[in-house]
Design a protein around this motif. Structure first.
Motif, PDB file in Angstrom:
ATOM      1  N   ILE A  37       0.831  -1.203   0.000  1.00  0.00           N
ATOM      2  CA  ILE A  37       0.000   0.000   0.000  1.00  0.00           C
ATOM      3  C   ILE A  37       0.866   1.253   0.000  1.00  0.00           C
ATOM      4  O   ILE A  37       0.589   2.216  -0.707  1.00  0.00           O
ATOM      5  CB  ILE A  37      -0.976  -0.044   1.197  1.00  0.00           C
ATOM      6  CG1 ILE A  37      -1.993  -1.161   0.933  1.00  0.00           C
ATOM      7  CG2 ILE A  37      -1.673   1.285   1.390  1.00  0.00           C
ATOM      8  CD1 ILE A  37      -2.903  -1.477   2.068  1.00  0.00           C
ATOM      9  N   VAL A  40       2.182   1.864  -3.549  1.00  0.00           N
ATOM     10  CA  VAL A  40       1.185   2.512  -4.402  1.00  0.00           C
ATOM     11  C   VAL A  40       1.063   3.982  -4.038  1.00  0.00           C
ATOM     12  O   VAL A  40       0.973   4.848  -4.906  1.00  0.00           O
ATOM     13  CB  VAL A  40      -0.172   1.794  -4.277  1.00  0.00           C
ATOM     14  CG1 VAL A  40      -1.274   2.619  -4.921  1.00  0.00           C
ATOM     15  CG2 VAL A  40      -0.110   0.425  -4.911  1.00  0.00           C
ATOM     16  N   MET A 258      -3.141   4.527  -9.988  1.00  0.00           N
ATOM     17  CA  MET A 258      -2.632   4.480  -8.615  1.00  0.00           C
ATOM     18  C   MET A 258      -3.144   5.650  -7.801  1.00  0.00           C
ATOM     19  O   MET A 258      -3.432   5.512  -6.606  1.00  0.00           O
ATOM     20  CB  MET A 258      -1.112   4.449  -8.618  1.00  0.00           C
ATOM     21  CG  MET A 258      -0.608   3.077  -9.010  1.00  0.00           C
ATOM     22  SD  MET A 258       1.118   2.875  -8.720  1.00  0.00           S
ATOM     23  CE  MET A 258       1.431   1.403  -9.688  1.00  0.00           C
ATOM     24  N   VAL A 261      -6.484   4.560  -6.795  1.00  0.00           N
ATOM     25  CA  VAL A 261      -6.403   3.531  -5.746  1.00  0.00           C
ATOM     26  C   VAL A 261      -6.200   4.217  -4.395  1.00  0.00           C
ATOM     27  O   VAL A 261      -6.881   3.898  -3.417  1.00  0.00           O
ATOM     28  CB  VAL A 261      -5.253   2.541  -6.033  1.00  0.00           C
ATOM     29  CG1 VAL A 261      -4.969   1.679  -4.811  1.00  0.00           C
ATOM     30  CG2 VAL A 261      -5.599   1.654  -7.214  1.00  0.00           C
ATOM     31  N   SER A 264      -9.344   5.796  -3.255  1.00  0.00           N
ATOM     32  CA  SER A 264     -10.408   4.910  -2.785  1.00  0.00           C
ATOM     33  C   SER A 264     -10.022   4.154  -1.521  1.00  0.00           C
ATOM     34  O   SER A 264     -10.894   3.642  -0.828  1.00  0.00           O
ATOM     35  CB  SER A 264     -10.845   3.933  -3.883  1.00  0.00           C
ATOM     36  OG  SER A 264      -9.748   3.427  -4.574  1.00  0.00           O
ATOM     37  N   ILE A 265      -8.715   4.108  -1.205  1.00  0.00           N
ATOM     38  CA  ILE A 265      -8.316   3.437   0.038  1.00  0.00           C
ATOM     39  C   ILE A 265      -8.431   4.381   1.242  1.00  0.00           C
ATOM     40  O   ILE A 265      -8.755   3.942   2.341  1.00  0.00           O
ATOM     41  CB  ILE A 265      -6.880   2.869  -0.093  1.00  0.00           C
ATOM     42  CG1 ILE A 265      -6.893   1.660  -1.025  1.00  0.00           C
ATOM     43  CG2 ILE A 265      -6.340   2.428   1.259  1.00  0.00           C
ATOM     44  CD1 ILE A 265      -5.548   1.013  -1.193  1.00  0.00           C
ATOM     45  N   ILE A 268     -11.539   4.116   3.358  1.00  0.00           N
ATOM     46  CA  ILE A 268     -11.611   2.821   4.045  1.00  0.00           C
ATOM     47  C   ILE A 268     -10.712   2.821   5.269  1.00  0.00           C
ATOM     48  O   ILE A 268     -11.097   2.380   6.346  1.00  0.00           O
ATOM     49  CB  ILE A 268     -11.166   1.679   3.106  1.00  0.00           C
ATOM     50  CG1 ILE A 268     -12.014   1.676   1.845  1.00  0.00           C
ATOM     51  CG2 ILE A 268     -11.265   0.343   3.800  1.00  0.00           C
ATOM     52  CD1 ILE A 268     -11.512   0.733   0.805  1.00  0.00           C
ATOM     53  N   PHE A 271     -12.221   4.912   7.961  1.00  0.00           N
ATOM     54  CA  PHE A 271     -13.319   4.146   8.552  1.00  0.00           C
ATOM     55  C   PHE A 271     -12.769   3.087   9.507  1.00  0.00           C
ATOM     56  O   PHE A 271     -13.273   2.890  10.614  1.00  0.00           O
ATOM     57  CB  PHE A 271     -14.108   3.508   7.414  1.00  0.00           C
ATOM     58  CG  PHE A 271     -15.135   2.488   7.823  1.00  0.00           C
ATOM     59  CD1 PHE A 271     -16.277   2.872   8.506  1.00  0.00           C
ATOM     60  CD2 PHE A 271     -14.971   1.157   7.485  1.00  0.00           C
ATOM     61  CE1 PHE A 271     -17.237   1.940   8.856  1.00  0.00           C
ATOM     62  CE2 PHE A 271     -15.923   0.216   7.831  1.00  0.00           C
ATOM     63  CZ  PHE A 271     -17.059   0.610   8.521  1.00  0.00           C
ATOM     64  N   TYR A 272     -11.696   2.444   9.087  1.00  0.00           N
ATOM     65  CA  TYR A 272     -11.078   1.388   9.890  1.00  0.00           C
ATOM     66  C   TYR A 272     -10.574   1.927  11.222  1.00  0.00           C
ATOM     67  O   TYR A 272     -10.844   1.381  12.291  1.00  0.00           O
ATOM     68  CB  TYR A 272      -9.948   0.755   9.089  1.00  0.00           C
ATOM     69  CG  TYR A 272      -9.232  -0.389   9.770  1.00  0.00           C
ATOM     70  CD1 TYR A 272      -9.926  -1.359  10.479  1.00  0.00           C
ATOM     71  CD2 TYR A 272      -7.855  -0.509   9.674  1.00  0.00           C
ATOM     72  CE1 TYR A 272      -9.271  -2.405  11.075  1.00  0.00           C
ATOM     73  CE2 TYR A 272      -7.184  -1.563  10.258  1.00  0.00           C
ATOM     74  CZ  TYR A 272      -7.888  -2.510  10.967  1.00  0.00           C
ATOM     75  OH  TYR A 272      -7.241  -3.540  11.561  1.00  0.00           O
TER      76      TYR A 272
END
Lengths: 290, 288
Positions: A37, A40, A258, A261, A264-265, A268, A271-272
């Motif tokens: 990650i 990227v 990328m 990506v 969009s990560i 998340i 949120f995590y």
């Protein structure tokens, strides 16, 4: 290796040499674990030529591309990224809300009235969890087409139907543990089923509501094939959009992809970190009851 | 709670929305799927009854058979690896070492990212490594495609199973260990006679989850290799789910009846193997 003792994970105990070595090993593994990650992330700031020359090199003064990839990514692939993001958000929130409301009510009624038909519905729900999507893929998208459920509104109904299995199962398991006397007391007071449900039962079910919400959110947000087959071509979710960009032969623009990506990560991961406790509890309770 | 006169009304309010969606989204497509697997068709309005011909064709289809063996190999390897890794990591994180919570957070993280994006990321990583080693790309060698998929899935799923194993370890009552130690059990005996039997419910769940997840794998397969390389007319790294999808929608042959029959076979295999697995591991569970 440290010796086997009673497990009290929250408390950090006196560290033996073995445990210190284990901490070092896990630290190294963790660094490698997040590497894909991180790679990227810093590649999203490099030019395309530098990405394909050496993926692992950090951006330098020459290869640094600023936010150009992000700017390009927003409209890359003839579809605005933010629109895909909005549809993803809408479908996830709408689908999860609908599933929570309808299946929790359904599970309560099924458990409390306990007729033959209710039992059949319950076992069908369990059964549906094992069936692979490819078995119903074609007939489901055909049905959705005929019923005109190919919009982001219509797909919510499909998610309710396809996600019912796990959530009815989990809610039913919880309802069984609620003492029926509580509900009967409310009923004697003249509350009636609807008031009893929203005033008494639903608040008690809160932990399961959170667990189901987490599991269904992780599923719908990342789901690719179902929305791809059902939604009309003018609507894309983030996974559909990403696969479209990745699969557009010969024209793959890795810099732009990328950047997307990364975009969009980020939600998340946010949120995590915000709901980590609930996510982990959700996974455990989903597994123990599943 | 639900008494006679108004019972039907409340059934409508409470059950009907879910039940209607369930019929549309699952029951009707499922039954119709079985029905259509006995027909030959391109579009559903023009069907021709062919009996079990679609099933015979599926079993003679080399790409279907190849995808079956590829999937089976992948399932066995990933089932063993993911559970071993997750079990020992969970063990390491429950003996009270410093930083346990941080490690747990890190190892679980990949599960929140979707399969399509994970597949893309790892495709780039593998190709980056291979390019630096002057080796051909991931999509030109089916063995590398296989191990690439295994690495991706271990990286993603080990964290999920680790969470379940950690909960399992925490639920083993500590007095069991003390009693065993007083009886003079060695460390090895503690592991095999106390920990393992008490962990069997977690092992059942985790192997069930890894088994079905690996069997049904689609997104990661599509985004990592897409089935490439193509060899003698067969996509060598296609798993069953992707192969069925392509029989339906890809490459112009559009033999939808055969695709539906393959879907039914796939469903039967998944159900049979999960039941067998549940039966085998449940047998080993003990009561505390």
């Amino acid at each position: 290796m440290a010796k086997v003792t009673a497990k009290e994970p929250k408390k950090v105990k006196k560290q033996t040499v073995g445990m210190k070595i284990l901490t070092v090993i896990f630290t190294i593994v963790s660094v490698f674990y997040v590497m894909p990650i991180v790679i990227v992330l810093y590649n999203s700031f490099k030019t395309n030529e530098d990405i394909s020359r050496n993926l692992f090199a950090f951006p330098t003064a020459e290869s640094f591309n600023g936010f150009a990839n992000f700017v390009k990514g927003m409209t890359f692939g003839n579809y605005p990224f933010w629109e895909a993001a909005i549809w993803s958000l809408f479908i996830t929130l709408g689908g999860v809300f609908l599933i929570l409301l309808c299946t929790s009510m359904c599970a309560w009624y099924i458990q409390r009235s306990n007729t033959i038909i209710c039992k059949i519905i319950y076992y069908f729900c369990i059964f549906s969890m094992v069936v692979p999507f490819q078995m119903v893929m074609f007939t489901l998208s055909d049905t959705a087409n005929k019923l005109k459920l190919i919009t982001p509104w219509g797909i919510l109904l499909i998610y309710l139907g396809f996600g019912a299995g796990l959530s009815v199962f989990m809610f039913s398991g919880f309802v069984k543990s609620i003492p029926i006397e509580i509900e009967e007391a409310a009923d004697v007071d003249g509350a009636g089923p609807l008031k009893t449900y929203f005033g008494v039962v639903l608040p008690i079910m809160k932990p399961t509501v959170i667990s189901v919400a987490i599991l269904e959110t992780m599923w719908i947000w990342n789901d690719y094939l179902l929305p791809y087959l059902i939604l009309d071509g003018e609507y894309r979710t983030i996974p559909i959009h990403m696969q479209f960009l990745n699969g557009s032969y010969g024209q793959t623009d890795n810099g732009a992809i990328m950047a997307l990506v990364v975009l969009s990560i980020i939600p998340i991961v946010a949120f995590y970190f915000a709901c980590q406790k609930y996510i982990i509890e959700g996974v455990v309770s989903g597994a123990v009851k599943g | 709670m639900f008494k006679k006169p108004k019972r039907k009304l409340y059934a409508l309010i409470f059950v009907l929305p879910t039940f209607a969606a369930f019929v549309i989204g699952f029951i009707y497509p499922f039954i119709r799927g079985i029905y259509l697997s006995f027909f030959q068709f391109q579009i559903v309005s023009k069907t021709k009854f062919v009996g079990i011909n679609n099933y015979l064709k599926a079993f003679q289809d080399d790409s279907f058979l190849r995808s079956f063996w590829f999937t089976l190999g992948f399932v066995v390897v990933s089932l063993v690896l993911i559970n071993l890794i997750a079990f020992f990591v969970a063990y390491g994180l429950t003996i009270g070492i410093r930083g346990s919570n941080v490690f747990r957070t890190v190892f679980f993280m990949p599960n929140l990212v979707g399969g399509i994006i994970l597949g893309y990321i790892w495709h780039q990583i593998f190709d980056g490594i291979l390019r630096n080693l002057d080796m051909p790309s991931l999509v030109t060698n089916s063995d590398m495609g296989f191990w690439g998929l295994v690495i991706l899935m271990c990286w993603q799923q080990a964290g999920y199973m680790m969470i379940i194993y950690i909960a399992g370890f925490q639920n083993v009552p500590s007095d069991l260990y003390e009693a065993a130690k007083i009886d003079g059990a060695t460390k090895g005996q503690l592991l095999t006679k106390v920990t393992l039997p008490m962990m069997m419910p977690s092992i059942t769940i985790c192997s069930f989850l890894t088994l079905t997840n690996s069997f049904k794998l689609f997104d990661q397969n599509l985004a990592l290799t897409g089935g490439a390389p193509l060899k003698d007319g067969i996509w060598t790294t296609r798993m069953m789910a992707l192969n069925i999808y392509k029989t339906f929608y890809g490459e112009g042959r559009s033999a939808k009846g055969v695709g539906q029959a393959e879907g039914v076979i796939f469903f039967i295999i998944v159900v049979a193997i999960s039941l067998l697995q549940l039966f085998l591991t449940r047998r080993k569970e003990v009561q505390a």
